[in-house]
Design a protein around this motif. Structure first.
Motif, PDB file in Angstrom:
ATOM      1  N   GLN A  18     193.077  86.704 -16.447  1.00  0.00           N
ATOM      2  CA  GLN A  18     193.250  85.262 -16.369  1.00  0.00           C
ATOM      3  C   GLN A  18     194.140  84.805 -17.516  1.00  0.00           C
ATOM      4  O   GLN A  18     193.750  84.852 -18.678  1.00  0.00           O
ATOM      5  CB  GLN A  18     191.888  84.564 -16.430  1.00  0.00           C
ATOM      6  CG  GLN A  18     191.988  83.129 -16.006  1.00  0.00           C
ATOM      7  CD  GLN A  18     190.644  82.423 -16.077  1.00  0.00           C
ATOM      8  OE1 GLN A  18     189.645  82.994 -16.526  1.00  0.00           O
ATOM      9  NE2 GLN A  18     190.607  81.183 -15.645  1.00  0.00           N
ATOM     10  N   ASN A  38     198.080  87.153 -14.129  1.00  0.00           N
ATOM     11  CA  ASN A  38     196.908  86.636 -13.427  1.00  0.00           C
ATOM     12  C   ASN A  38     196.637  87.489 -12.193  1.00  0.00           C
ATOM     13  O   ASN A  38     197.566  87.806 -11.448  1.00  0.00           O
ATOM     14  CB  ASN A  38     197.145  85.190 -12.979  1.00  0.00           C
ATOM     15  CG  ASN A  38     196.894  84.211 -14.108  1.00  0.00           C
ATOM     16  OD1 ASN A  38     195.750  83.969 -14.501  1.00  0.00           O
ATOM     17  ND2 ASN A  38     197.973  83.661 -14.666  1.00  0.00           N
ATOM     18  N   GLY A  65     191.370  87.026 -21.993  1.00  0.00           N
ATOM     19  CA  GLY A  65     191.615  86.749 -20.569  1.00  0.00           C
ATOM     20  C   GLY A  65     191.334  87.933 -19.662  1.00  0.00           C
ATOM     21  O   GLY A  65     191.358  87.795 -18.443  1.00  0.00           O
TER      22      GLY A  65
END
Lengths: 398, 380
Positions: A217, A154, A196
Motif C-alpha cells: 500500500q 500498490n 506499507g
C-alpha cells in the motif's frame, strides 16, 4: 553411447561424499530424512557451511563467489545432497534473483546484493503470482508508478513461499498499462521493511504456514531498485523461470523419498509379514521405481545436452510433469503403507526431538500431511497443464 | 426396477439435508472440529430429537427399522456437510454389533441409549499390526474370577476419545489372525487399566489409541458368544462400509459442485478456465467417477442388510474399492483444477479433499478390497 559417469565425474562424486560425510550436521540430515520441519536457523547454519566450502552459489560466475561446476557436476551434487539429507536450498536468493542481477543488473546492484546473499544477510522471496494472475502470470496487476526518485507500489502478491522469513522480495510490477500485458512489466527489488508492506499467512490444508500473501500500500521503492530497463521485466522473468524449472522435476528428491518408502514398507506389517513382501504393494513400489529409472535417464539426457552446449528447452517441461507425478505417487504409497495410521494427525511427532513413545512408526506422523502438501508439486512452478501447453507449442508445433 | 427413493426415504433425506444446510456451515464446522468433543454436541442432539439417530433401530427403540437405503439417505447428507458426529461409529457400527450379538438384557441396557443419541459408542477393532484385517487380533481376554482380564492395544478408534462405551475385540482363544477365538467386549472408558492416547485426525475429527492393561470386566461385558465374534464383526463392518460409501458420495457431490463453480468463475488468459478443454474433460471424468461411486453406494446399501453371502461380501468390497479410487481421483483432480486455492485451509474444498482420502483409510482401502474381491473370486 555411454550412460556412465567418467572417471573424473566419479572422482568429483567422491569429493562431494567426503565433504558431506564430514560437514553435514547430523541433526539437520535427520530432520530432512524424516520429513520434519527445518527452522530458519537450520537453513542458515547449513548455508554458512556451504559458503565456507565455496559450494553455495553453483549458478554464479566465480568472480562473484560462485563455483564453476558443469551441468553433470551440479547433477551429481543434487543427487548426493538428496541422498544424504541435505536441506533443500531456498532458491529465491541464490538461484533465482541472483542470476537475474548478474545478467541484467548494474554494477552497484551486484556489489550490494550478491555478497549479502552469500553471507545470508538477505533472505529473498518471490513476488510473482497474484490472486488474479497464476498460470496467466502476465496479467499481473500490482502497479508501480514513478514519482520522482521513487516508484510507488500498490497491489498484492500471493503464494509467497517463506515470505515470513524474508527481508527482501523481488517483484514483477506493472509500470505501463498502455501496451500489451507482457510489455508493461518491470522487475523491482523491494525491502520488506518498507512502510506499507504487510504479510499475511496462507495456511495450507495440512495446517502448514509455508506460503503468504504480501500486500503493498503506497510502498515507496527507490528507482535504483529497478533491475535492467523499465517495462522489460517480462524478459528477465522468463529468464528466471528457466532457472526455476531446472530441478523442478525433483529426481533426487524422488530417489530419497523412494528409499524412505522402502524402509517404511519393510517396517510396516500386513498379515504378519513386512508390507514390502506383500505382492500387490511391492508391485506398486516396483512400478514407481521403474518410472523413476526412466525419468532419471531422461534427466541425464537433458543434462548431457546442456553439457554439450545446448539449452534446456521444452524437454524440461516434460520432465517436470513426469517427475512431479512420480514424487506424488511415492507420497501416495507412503501414506497407504501406514494403513489406518494415515488418519491420526499427531502434531507433536512432527518434531524429531519429540520425547515419549511414537504413536506408530516413528516416521508415520508427517506422511499424510506430506501427501497433501505435495499436491502443490503439479501446481507450482508452472502448473503441469501449462508445462504441457509449452511442450505442445514448442516441440509439437500445435 | 426403480432407483427412486420412496416418499418416506425422500422425506428422511430432505430432513437431514435441511438440518445440515441450516446448522453446518463451513465456518461452524471448523469451530466444531476445534472443540474437545471434535463435533457439535448440539447438532448431535438435534439429530437425536428428530429421531435420526434411531433410524436403523426397531420401533420399540424409537426407530423405524430403517435398512441400508435409509442409512444411505442420512449418511450422504452428513457427507455433504462433512459432519463430524459419530453417526457411523455409534449408530451404524456399534449399534449394529449390539443388535446382532447382544442378548436381551444387553440390548435393553445399551441400545435405547444409542438409538436416542444419549449414549455414544465407539468401535475398537483395529490394532497396530492389523492393517485393515479385523481378524488380526492380538489383544487377549483371559477368563478370571467369573469375568475377563483384557490386555493389548487397539488402534485408531475414531470417536473413542469421548465415547460412553467402547466395543473392543479381543482374543479368548486361537492365534493372531485366526477367525475363530475372537470375542467382543463392551467397556466403559473409565474402567481401571484403560489408557487413551487422544489425537485429532487429519480430516478434522478426533480419535484415540487405547491401551488395555489388565482391564477387569465382568462376564456380562462379553457381547455375543465367546470366540464367535468374527462373523458378527465382518457382517457389521459390511453395513458400516455401505454407510461410509454413502457418506463418500455426499462428499464427492459437494467437491464436484465446488470445482465446477470455480472453473466457471476463475478467469485466466481472459476467459473462465472452464473454457479450456483439458479442464472440461477432467470435470467430465470427475462427474463420471462420482456416478460410478453413486452406483456402487446404491449397490452397497442394497446388500447391506441382506443375509451374509459371498455375493454380499463381493458387492461391498467392490463398492469400497470404487469409492476409494473415485474419491482419490476427485480429491486430487479437484485440487489440481483449483490450483493453489484448492490447497488452502480457509477454502472448504481442501477439507472435502482430505475427507475423501481418509475415507479410503477407514475399513480397508481400494487395494485391500481389490485383494479381498480377487480372493472371493478364486474361492467361488
Amino acid at each position: 553411447m555411454n550412460i556412465n559417469y567418467t572417471p573424473k565425474e566419479l572422482a568429483f562424486r567422491d569429493e562431494v561424499r567426503a565433504f558431506l560425510d564430514q560437514a553435514l550436521p547430523a541433526d539437520i540430515a535427520a530432520k530432512v530424512k524424516g520429513f520434519r520441519h527445518l527452522t530458519k536457523e537450520d537453513h542458515q547454519r547449513w548455508q554458512q557451511i556451504l559458503c565456507k566450502q565455496g559450494w553455495y552459489a553453483t549458478h554464479w560466475p566465480e568472480e562473484y563467489g560462485g563455483v564453476k561446476w558443469t551441468p553433470v557436476q551440479k547433477h551429481i551434487w543434487d543427487e548426493e545432497s538428496c541422498d544424504y539429507g541435505v536441506p533443500r536450498s531456498i532458491p529465491f536468493g541464490v538461484n533465482m534473483v541472483a542470476p537475474v542481477i548478474i545478467k541484467f543488473g548494474n554494477e552497484e546492484q551486484k556489489q550490494t546484493y550478491l555478497p549479502r546473499i552469500l553471507s545470508g544477510e538477505d533472505w529473498w522471496c518471490q513476488g510473482y503470482s497474484e490472486p488474479g494472475a497464476g498460470s496467466d502470470l502476465a496479467s499481473l496487476k500490482t502497479r508501480a508508478v514513478r514519482e520522482g526518485d521513487h516508484y510507488v507500489v500498490n497491489g498484492q502478491k500471493a503464494w509467497t513461499t517463506l515470505g515470513q522469513y524474508a527481508n527482501m522480495i523481488f517483484c514483477l510490477v506493472r509500470t505501463n498499462t498502455e501496451v500489451k500485458a507482457q510489455e508493461g512489466i518491470s522487475f523491482l527489488l523491494i525491502d520488506m521493511n518498507t512502510p506499507g508492506i504487510s504479510v499475511r499467512p496462507i495456511i495450507t490444508l495440512d495446517g502448514e504456514h509455508e506460503v503468504n500473501e504480501v500486500f503493498f500500500q503506497d510502498v515507496k521503492v527507490p528507482v535504483e531498485n529497478l533491475v535492467g530497463e523499465e517495462d522489460k521485466g517480462w524478459t528477465y522473468a522468463k529468464f528466471l523461470l528457466t532457472y526455476e524449472r531446472t530441478g523442478l522435476a525433483g529426481i533426487g528428491l524422488s530417489k530419497a523419498a523412494l528409499s524412505h518408502l522402502k524402509q517404511l514398507a519393510s517396517r510396516c506389517i500386513k498379515n504378519g509379514r513386512p508390507l514390502i513382501e506383500d505382492s500387490s504393494f511391492s508391485q506398486r513400489i516396483a512400478k514407481v521405481e521403474i518410472d523413476l529409472t526412466a525419468a532419471t535417464i531422461s534427466n541425464l539426457r537433458i543434462i548431457a545436452a546442456v553439457e554439450g552446449g545446448g539449452m534446456p528447452g521444452a524437454e524440461s517441461s516434460m520432465l517436470k510433469v513426469k517427475g512431479t507425478e512420480i514424487r506424488q505417487a511415492i507420497n501416495d504409497l507412503a501414506r497407504r503403507a501406514i494403513g489406518p495410521y494415515a488418519i491420526p494427525f499427531v502434531e507433536e511427532e512432527l518434531n524429531l526431538d519429540h520425547e515419549g513413545e511414537f504413536l506408530s512408526d516413528q516416521n508415520a506422523a508427517p506422511l499424510s500431511a506430506q501427501y497433501f502438501n505435495n499436491r502443490k508439486l503439479s501446481i507450482f512452478g508452472g502448473s503441469n497443464e501449462i508445462q504441457k501447453n509449452i511442450v505442445s507449442k514448442m516441440i509439437l508445433g500445435l | 426396477m426403480d432407483f427412486r427413493l420412496n416418499e418416506e426415504q425422500q422425506m428422511l433425506q430432505d430432513t437431514v439435508a435441511r438440518l445440515v444446510r441450516g446448522e453446518y456451515s463451513f465456518e461452524k464446522r471448523l469451530a466444531f472440529s476445534e472443540t474437545e468433543a471434535g463435533f457439535s454436541v448440539d447438532f448431535w442432539k438435534q439429530l437425536s430429537e428428530l429421531g435420526l439417530t434411531a433410524v436403523p433401530f426397531s420401533e420399540e427403540l424409537g426407530g423405524f427399522g430403517g435398512g441400508g437405503i435409509e442409512v444411505q439417505s442420512v449418511m450422504t447428507e452428513l457427507g455433504r456437510g462433512l459432519c463430524l458426529e459419530p453417526y457411523l461409529q455409534s449408530v451404524v457400527f456399534a449399534g449394529g454389533l449390539i443388535s446382532q450379538a447382544g442378548h436381551d438384557s444387553q440390548k435393553e441396557l445399551w441400545l435405547s441409549g444409542i438409538a436416542s443419541g444419549e449414549l455414544q459408542a465407539a468401535v475398537a477393532l483395529q490394532e497396530p499390526q492389523s492393517f485393515y484385517d479385523l481378524n488380526d487380533v492380538q489383544t487377549r481376554a483371559e477368563k478370571k474370577d467369573g469375568g475377563f482380564v483384557l490386555n493389548g492395544r487397539k488402534a485408531v478408534v475414531i470417536g473413542g476419545h469421548c465415547a460412553d462405551l467402547i466395543l473392543v475385540s479381543a482374543r479368548t482363544s486361537g492365534d493372531t489372525r485366526d477367525a475363530s477365538g475372537i470375542s467382543l467386549f463392551v467397556l466403559k472408558p473409565d474402567t481401571a487399566g484403560i489408557e487413551r492416547r487422544i489425537y485429532p485426525t487429519i480430516d478434522g475429527s478426533k480419535g484415540c489409541d487405547i491401551t488395555l492393561n489388565n482391564v477387569q470386566v465382568s462376564a456380562d461385558a462379553l457381547l455375543g458368544e465367546d470366540g464367535k465374534a468374527s462373523e458378527v464383526i465382518e457382517y457389521q463392518a459390511g453395513r458400516a462400509i455401505a454407510a461410509l460409501c454413502a457418506e463418500a458420495v455426499g462428499v464427492m457431490e459437494v467437491a464436484n459442485e465446488l470445482t465446477l463453480d470455480y472453473i466457471k468463475q476463475r478467469k485466466q488468459f481472459g476467459v473462465p478456465i472452464g473454457k479450456f478443454q483439458v479442464l472440461q474433460h477432467r470435470m467430465v471424468d470427475m462427474m463420471s467417477e462420482l456416478e460410478q461411486a453413486r452406483s456402487m453406494a446404491i449397490l452397497a446399501a442394497s446388500v447391506a442388510d441382506q443375509e451374509q453371502s459371498d455375493e454380499r461380501r463381493r458387492a461391498l468390497s467392490a463398492a469400497k474399492n470404487v469409492i476409494g479410487r473415485s474419491g482419490q481421483f476427485i480429491s486430487e483432480q479437484g485440487i489440481q483444477s483449483h490450483g493453489g486455492i484448492g490447497m488452502t485451509w480457509e477454502y472448504n474444498f481442501a477439507h472435502y479433499a482430505k475427507r475423501l482420502i481418509m475415507i479410503n483409510h477407514q475399513l480397508g482401502d481400494d487395494d485391500y478390497h481389490l485383494e479381498r474381491y480377487a480372493f472371493l473370486l478364486q474361492a467361488s
